[in-house]
Design a protein around this motif. Sequence first.
Motif, PDB file in Angstrom:
ATOM      1  N   GLY A  45     -12.232 -56.962  20.700  1.00 24.84           N
ATOM      2  CA  GLY A  45     -11.939 -57.203  22.048  1.00 24.84           C
ATOM      3  C   GLY A  45     -10.381 -56.630  22.178  1.00 24.84           C
ATOM      4  N   VAL A  46      -9.750 -55.437  21.872  1.00 23.32           N
ATOM      5  CA  VAL A  46      -8.405 -54.882  22.154  1.00 23.32           C
ATOM      6  C   VAL A  46      -8.437 -53.831  22.670  1.00 23.32           C
ATOM      7  N   GLU A  47      -7.503 -53.489  23.953  1.00 18.95           N
ATOM      8  CA  GLU A  47      -7.290 -52.395  24.366  1.00 18.95           C
ATOM      9  C   GLU A  47      -6.194 -51.571  24.100  1.00 18.95           C
ATOM     10  N   LEU A  48      -5.930 -50.080  23.910  1.00 18.34           N
ATOM     11  CA  LEU A  48      -5.073 -49.550  23.587  1.00 18.34           C
ATOM     12  C   LEU A  48      -4.149 -49.045  24.661  1.00 18.34           C
ATOM     13  N   LYS A  49      -3.075 -49.055  24.676  1.00 21.11           N
ATOM     14  CA  LYS A  49      -2.131 -48.478  25.826  1.00 21.11           C
ATOM     15  C   LYS A  49      -0.773 -47.767  25.159  1.00 21.11           C
ATOM     16  N   THR A  50      -1.027 -46.460  25.159  1.00 20.03           N
ATOM     17  CA  THR A  50       0.469 -45.702  24.952  1.00 20.03           C
ATOM     18  C   THR A  50       1.176 -45.842  25.882  1.00 20.03           C
ATOM     19  N   ILE A  51       2.689 -45.686  25.815  1.00 16.13           N
ATOM     20  CA  ILE A  51       3.555 -46.080  26.712  1.00 16.13           C
ATOM     21  C   ILE A  51       4.680 -44.932  26.266  1.00 16.13           C
ATOM     22  N   PRO A  52       5.184 -43.856  27.300  1.00 16.97           N
ATOM     23  CA  PRO A  52       6.091 -43.109  26.910  1.00 16.97           C
ATOM     24  C   PRO A  52       7.590 -43.919  27.322  1.00 16.97           C
TER      25      PRO A  52
END
Length: 228
Positions: free
Chosen positions: A75-82
Amino acid sequence: MAVDFPRIFPPDDEATLLARAQSLAGYTLGELAIQAQLPIPANLKRDKGWVGTLLEIHLGASAGSKPEQDFAEIGVELKTIPIDGHGRPLETTFVCVAPLTGNTGVTWQSSHVRHKLSRVLWIPVEGDRAIPLAERRVGAPLLWSPSAEEEEQLQRDWEELMDLIVLGQVERITARHGEVLQIRPKAANSKALTEGIGENGQPIMTLPRGFYLKKTFTGPLLARHFLL
């Protein structure tokens, strides 16, 4: 030609996922791309999702392009953030596609936005365009769930934006609507149209839209957790 990526199995729990993400901190995208046997594009103009794909390979994400969380089993979402040199986000963060039809009875509690943001692994990545893509470094990860206050902000904006969609006002929505969450067109080109609802309830063809988190939301979130 298909490339056989080294197979990393999905993590069994959050602790394993976080440990994997922490082990990537400090590496350059180029170093990680070589390990993953993933070709490095010249820039991200045509490969917007490349950084996310690279980190998904290293972390063992399972969802791919499916409309579920990247690590659905836990139940985890990955978000990369510049981020810039001061740790501030450089752009808005895509959450999910905004549904333009079939929204009868949809509530915040059952919404895709809430599902995607219920548990997020944020991974900051150097995004300064002066740094060549391969030399940009991966930062320390953060495992996050919205606080009661953050959820309230998100819910308020989501409800306002969804009301506009349901009432046939989709063409009037601008990026200025919403304090922390916005809706913007999301299409590779202006010919990629999808069905929506017009002002008189009639079907119309319009650009696909996506939900995005504004920098006014992700900036303080990163600052709070990394003590910037």
